[in-house]
Design a protein around this motif. Structure first.
Motif, PDB file in Angstrom:
ATOM      1  N   PRO A 132       0.728  -1.426   0.040  1.00 55.34           N
ATOM      2  CA  PRO A 132       0.031   0.003  -0.050  1.00 55.34           C
ATOM      3  C   PRO A 132       1.172   1.136   0.127  1.00 55.34           C
ATOM      4  CG  PRO A 132      -0.874  -1.598   1.671  1.00 55.34           C
ATOM      5  CD  PRO A 132       0.533  -2.012   1.202  1.00 55.34           C
ATOM      6  N   TRP A 133       2.058   1.246   0.525  1.00 55.44           N
ATOM      7  CA  TRP A 133       2.874   2.377   0.861  1.00 55.44           C
ATOM      8  C   TRP A 133       3.478   2.605  -0.641  1.00 55.44           C
ATOM      9  CZ3 TRP A 133       3.752   5.793   4.436  1.00 55.44           C
ATOM     10  CH2 TRP A 133       4.863   6.638   4.284  1.00 55.44           C
ATOM     11  N   ALA A 134       3.727   1.704  -1.491  1.00 54.03           N
ATOM     12  CA  ALA A 134       4.402   1.657  -2.834  1.00 54.03           C
ATOM     13  C   ALA A 134       3.117   2.424  -3.658  1.00 54.03           C
ATOM     14  CB  ALA A 134       4.466   0.614  -3.510  1.00 54.03           C
ATOM     15  N   ARG A 135       1.595   1.833  -3.452  1.00 54.66           N
ATOM     16  CA  ARG A 135       0.750   2.347  -4.042  1.00 54.66           C
ATOM     17  C   ARG A 135       0.699   4.131  -3.913  1.00 54.66           C
ATOM     18  NH1 ARG A 135      -4.619   0.467  -2.332  1.00 54.66           N
ATOM     19  NH2 ARG A 135      -5.679   1.707  -3.783  1.00 54.66           N
ATOM     20  N   LEU A 136       0.675   4.303  -2.427  1.00 54.75           N
ATOM     21  CA  LEU A 136       0.724   5.645  -2.087  1.00 54.75           C
ATOM     22  C   LEU A 136       1.772   6.331  -3.044  1.00 54.75           C
ATOM     23  CD1 LEU A 136      -1.265   7.170  -0.369  1.00 54.75           C
ATOM     24  CD2 LEU A 136       0.231   6.741   1.560  1.00 54.75           C
ATOM     25  N   GLN A 137       2.827   6.009  -3.161  1.00 63.81           N
ATOM     26  CA  GLN A 137       4.020   6.523  -3.654  1.00 63.81           C
ATOM     27  C   GLN A 137       3.700   6.829  -5.094  1.00 63.81           C
ATOM     28  OE1 GLN A 137       7.126   4.286  -2.121  1.00 63.81           O
ATOM     29  NE2 GLN A 137       8.096   6.069  -1.396  1.00 63.81           N
ATOM     30  N   SER A 138       2.784   5.868  -5.837  1.00 66.13           N
ATOM     31  CA  SER A 138       2.710   6.065  -7.135  1.00 66.13           C
ATOM     32  C   SER A 138       1.748   7.063  -7.531  1.00 66.13           C
ATOM     33  CB  SER A 138       2.128   4.612  -7.930  1.00 66.13           C
ATOM     34  OG  SER A 138       1.135   4.274  -7.477  1.00 66.13           O
ATOM     35  N   GLU A 139       0.648   7.192  -6.531  1.00 70.30           N
ATOM     36  CA  GLU A 139      -0.334   8.143  -6.611  1.00 70.30           C
ATOM     37  C   GLU A 139       0.072   9.519  -6.306  1.00 70.30           C
ATOM     38  OE1 GLU A 139      -3.601   7.782  -7.926  1.00 70.30           O
ATOM     39  OE2 GLU A 139      -3.452   5.516  -8.096  1.00 70.30           O
TER      40      GLU A 139
ATOM     41  N   ASN B 159      -9.539  11.557  -7.101  1.00 67.87           N
ATOM     42  CA  ASN B 159     -10.104  11.330  -8.499  1.00 67.87           C
ATOM     43  C   ASN B 159     -11.531  12.077  -8.350  1.00 67.87           C
ATOM     44  OD1 ASN B 159      -8.053  10.237  -9.392  1.00 67.87           O
ATOM     45  ND2 ASN B 159      -8.767   7.980  -8.855  1.00 67.87           N
ATOM     46  N   GLY B 160     -11.841  12.701  -7.591  1.00 66.17           N
ATOM     47  CA  GLY B 160     -13.040  13.592  -7.590  1.00 66.17           C
ATOM     48  C   GLY B 160     -14.149  12.810  -7.025  1.00 66.17           C
ATOM     49  N   LYS B 161     -13.795  11.694  -6.479  1.00 67.97           N
ATOM     50  CA  LYS B 161     -15.012  10.805  -5.985  1.00 67.97           C
ATOM     51  C   LYS B 161     -15.060  11.209  -4.410  1.00 67.97           C
ATOM     52  CE  LYS B 161     -14.533   7.300  -9.405  1.00 67.97           C
ATOM     53  NZ  LYS B 161     -13.358   6.573  -9.617  1.00 67.97           N
ATOM     54  N   LYS B 162     -16.474  10.588  -3.783  1.00 72.49           N
ATOM     55  CA  LYS B 162     -16.653  10.765  -2.606  1.00 72.49           C
ATOM     56  C   LYS B 162     -15.675   9.778  -1.818  1.00 72.49           C
ATOM     57  CE  LYS B 162     -21.358  12.272  -2.100  1.00 72.49           C
ATOM     58  NZ  LYS B 162     -22.481  11.895  -2.606  1.00 72.49           N
ATOM     59  N   PRO B 163     -15.390  10.014  -0.412  1.00 69.44           N
ATOM     60  CA  PRO B 163     -14.361   9.058   0.423  1.00 69.44           C
ATOM     61  C   PRO B 163     -15.436   7.661   0.615  1.00 69.44           C
ATOM     62  CG  PRO B 163     -15.217  10.973   1.691  1.00 69.44           C
ATOM     63  CD  PRO B 163     -15.466  11.177   0.241  1.00 69.44           C
ATOM     64  N   LEU B 164     -14.584   6.747   0.695  1.00 71.33           N
ATOM     65  CA  LEU B 164     -15.479   5.317   0.603  1.00 71.33           C
ATOM     66  C   LEU B 164     -15.967   5.059   2.029  1.00 71.33           C
ATOM     67  CD1 LEU B 164     -12.631   3.474  -1.178  1.00 71.33           C
ATOM     68  CD2 LEU B 164     -14.616   4.316  -2.046  1.00 71.33           C
ATOM     69  N   THR B 165     -15.237   5.486   3.108  1.00 73.21           N
ATOM     70  CA  THR B 165     -15.706   5.067   4.564  1.00 73.21           C
ATOM     71  C   THR B 165     -15.596   6.503   5.602  1.00 73.21           C
ATOM     72  OG1 THR B 165     -13.312   4.327   5.045  1.00 73.21           O
ATOM     73  CG2 THR B 165     -15.231   2.652   4.398  1.00 73.21           C
ATOM     74  N   PRO B 166     -16.378   7.379   5.143  1.00 68.94           N
ATOM     75  CA  PRO B 166     -16.346   8.599   6.338  1.00 68.94           C
ATOM     76  C   PRO B 166     -17.000   8.440   7.261  1.00 68.94           C
ATOM     77  CG  PRO B 166     -18.102   8.780   4.642  1.00 68.94           C
ATOM     78  CD  PRO B 166     -17.300   7.597   4.255  1.00 68.94           C
ATOM     79  N   VAL B 167     -16.304   8.893   8.585  1.00 68.12           N
ATOM     80  CA  VAL B 167     -16.757   8.811   9.838  1.00 68.12           C
ATOM     81  C   VAL B 167     -17.922   9.908  10.130  1.00 68.12           C
ATOM     82  CG1 VAL B 167     -14.428   7.962  10.593  1.00 68.12           C
ATOM     83  CG2 VAL B 167     -15.139  10.364  10.924  1.00 68.12           C
ATOM     84  N   TYR B 168     -18.169  10.599   9.440  1.00 70.81           N
ATOM     85  CA  TYR B 168     -19.455  11.456   9.701  1.00 70.81           C
ATOM     86  C   TYR B 168     -20.088  11.909   8.274  1.00 70.81           C
ATOM     87  CZ  TYR B 168     -16.519  15.724   8.634  1.00 70.81           C
ATOM     88  OH  TYR B 168     -15.925  16.795   8.088  1.00 70.81           O
TER      89      TYR B 168
ATOM     90  N   VAL C  99      -6.902   2.832   3.526  1.00 67.62           N
ATOM     91  CA  VAL C  99      -6.328   4.082   3.686  1.00 67.62           C
ATOM     92  C   VAL C  99      -5.989   4.842   2.349  1.00 67.62           C
ATOM     93  CG1 VAL C  99      -4.398   5.280   4.528  1.00 67.62           C
ATOM     94  CG2 VAL C  99      -5.462   3.677   5.943  1.00 67.62           C
ATOM     95  N   VAL C 100      -5.403   4.056   1.461  1.00 67.46           N
ATOM     96  CA  VAL C 100      -4.953   4.427   0.051  1.00 67.46           C
ATOM     97  C   VAL C 100      -6.217   4.668  -0.531  1.00 67.46           C
ATOM     98  CG1 VAL C 100      -3.556   3.883  -1.856  1.00 67.46           C
ATOM     99  CG2 VAL C 100      -2.853   3.366   0.424  1.00 67.46           C
ATOM    100  N   ASP C 101      -7.228   3.656  -0.571  1.00 69.13           N
ATOM    101  CA  ASP C 101      -8.495   3.499  -1.496  1.00 69.13           C
ATOM    102  C   ASP C 101      -9.110   4.904  -1.136  1.00 69.13           C
ATOM    103  OD1 ASP C 101      -7.842   1.117  -2.531  1.00 69.13           O
ATOM    104  OD2 ASP C 101      -9.113   0.297  -1.191  1.00 69.13           O
ATOM    105  N   ASN C 102      -9.165   5.435  -0.022  1.00 68.89           N
ATOM    106  CA  ASN C 102     -10.012   6.614   0.411  1.00 68.89           C
ATOM    107  C   ASN C 102      -9.381   8.095  -0.234  1.00 68.89           C
ATOM    108  OD1 ASN C 102     -12.342   6.233   2.239  1.00 68.89           O
ATOM    109  ND2 ASN C 102     -10.938   5.115   3.447  1.00 68.89           N
ATOM    110  N   LEU C 103      -8.024   7.830  -0.073  1.00 65.37           N
ATOM    111  CA  LEU C 103      -7.238   9.072  -0.494  1.00 65.37           C
ATOM    112  C   LEU C 103      -7.369   9.149  -2.175  1.00 65.37           C
ATOM    113  CD1 LEU C 103      -3.966   8.443   1.505  1.00 65.37           C
ATOM    114  CD2 LEU C 103      -5.324  10.421   1.754  1.00 65.37           C
TER     115      LEU C 103
END
Ligand code: 8YV
Length: 313
Positions: free
Chosen positions: A17-24, A304-313, A295-299
């Protein structure tokens, strides 16, 4: 890529996931010291994305980063995040729910078995040669006992499922009675404590549950009752718990979480009626990978202009 947006990380993630974060993103790792971290945020005021731990994200961080579009937290608990400040700044905060339910429920049963069947003590008994002098003292059965669950959310319900596999009777405490739940409801956690053989704490942390398990609740749990805390150390009045364990006011405690982690009071370390773990409720390779990915999917969703997947509020 030249035009990747900055993302500040205040938490580490597993390698993939860290590598994914770095690629994005253009990934910036924040210092761990709180004052240095705040100064780092102030030096990067245009940052829109943050990967954080749910343990610490105070209001001043939101103020330092006025362009924030998401704080993506690692962990289901986010008691360290100032949600009021996030709302005021209109910044979505996300956590990592569901992917850890099974793992935390597994750990809970491990703690229940650990403390009631004295499994850590059994390990020590073999290692230190005590077995050569005779058998370990008998312990307490888990099956067919009564489990009280304080906080019957998604993890609490998964724990209930596990406990039913042990033929345990279940009841619960929460802010309100749940219509679709077959278990007995107690509106006062002390009444649940008095009813059960083992009281499992799986409420959120934070101001709303601070010291919820106090001397009154422990007295109700009684000298044959066990406490298992898998949520946050803040939920239990730790000095009152130590007193109850020392005096025999309760039989024992299985503790995965503590008031001031990783510091565990000497008084707890000295007791033989406790099973201790270093906050490992979700700590398997598989579950941590899934949490990090979320964590990465939400970011990435917000980037990409979409809604966060798992918002807390
Ligand atoms: C995390 C937890 O591993 O999800 C939570 O709330 O307590 C654990 O699963 C922990 O927050 C990481 O420090």
């Amino acid at each position: 890529m030249a035009n990747k947006p900055d993302c500040i990380a205040t938490t580490t993630l597993r390698p993939t996931p860290w590598a994914r974060l770095q690629s994005e993103f253009n990934l910036l790792v924040a210092p761990t010291d709180p004052a240095e971290r705040l100064a780092f945020f102030k030096a990067h005021p245009d940052t829109r994305f943050v990967a954080a731990s749910g343990h610490s994200f105070p209001a001043e961080y939101f103020q330092a980063l006025p362009k924030l579009e998401i704080v993506s937290c690692f962990g289901v608990g986010y008691d360290g995040v100032d949600v009021a400040a996030a709302k005021a700044a209109k910044v979505p905060v996300t956590n990592t729910p569901d992917v850890l339910n099974d793992c935390v429920a597994d750990t809970t049963m491990g703690m229940v078995l650990g403390v009631m069947r004295k499994l850590p003590q059994a390990d020590r008994f073999v290692r230190d040669g005590s077995w050569l002098k005779g058998g370990q003292a008998l312990t307490t059965s888990v099956h067919h006992k009564k489990m009280g669950i304080a906080g019957l959310g998604r993890i609490g319900k998964t724990i209930a499922k596990r406990a039913q596999g042990f033929d345990m009777e279940i009841a619960y405490y929460g802010r309100s009675k749940q219509a679709d739940v077959p278990f007995q409801y107690f509106a006062d956690v002390a009444d649940l404590a008095a009813w059960c053989d083992v009281l499992v704490i799986i409420t959120p942390g934070g101001a709303g549950t601070r010291n919820m398990i106090d001397a009154r609740v422990l007295k109700a749990l009684g000298p044959k009752g066990y406490l298992v805390n898998i949520s946050r150390g803040s939920v239990v009045d730790e000095p009152a718990l130590i007193e109850a364990l020392k005096s025999g006011a309760i039989a024992g405690a299985g503790l995965d979480v503590f008031a001031d982690e990783p510091r565990v009071p000497e008084a707890l370390l000295a007791l033989d009626n406790v099973a201790l773990a270093p906050h490992v409720g979700s700590a398997t390779n598989e579950t941590r990978e899934a949490m990090c990915n979320l964590v990465v999917d939400n970011l990435v969703a917000v980037k990409n202009g979409k809604k966060p997947l798992t918002p807390v509020y």
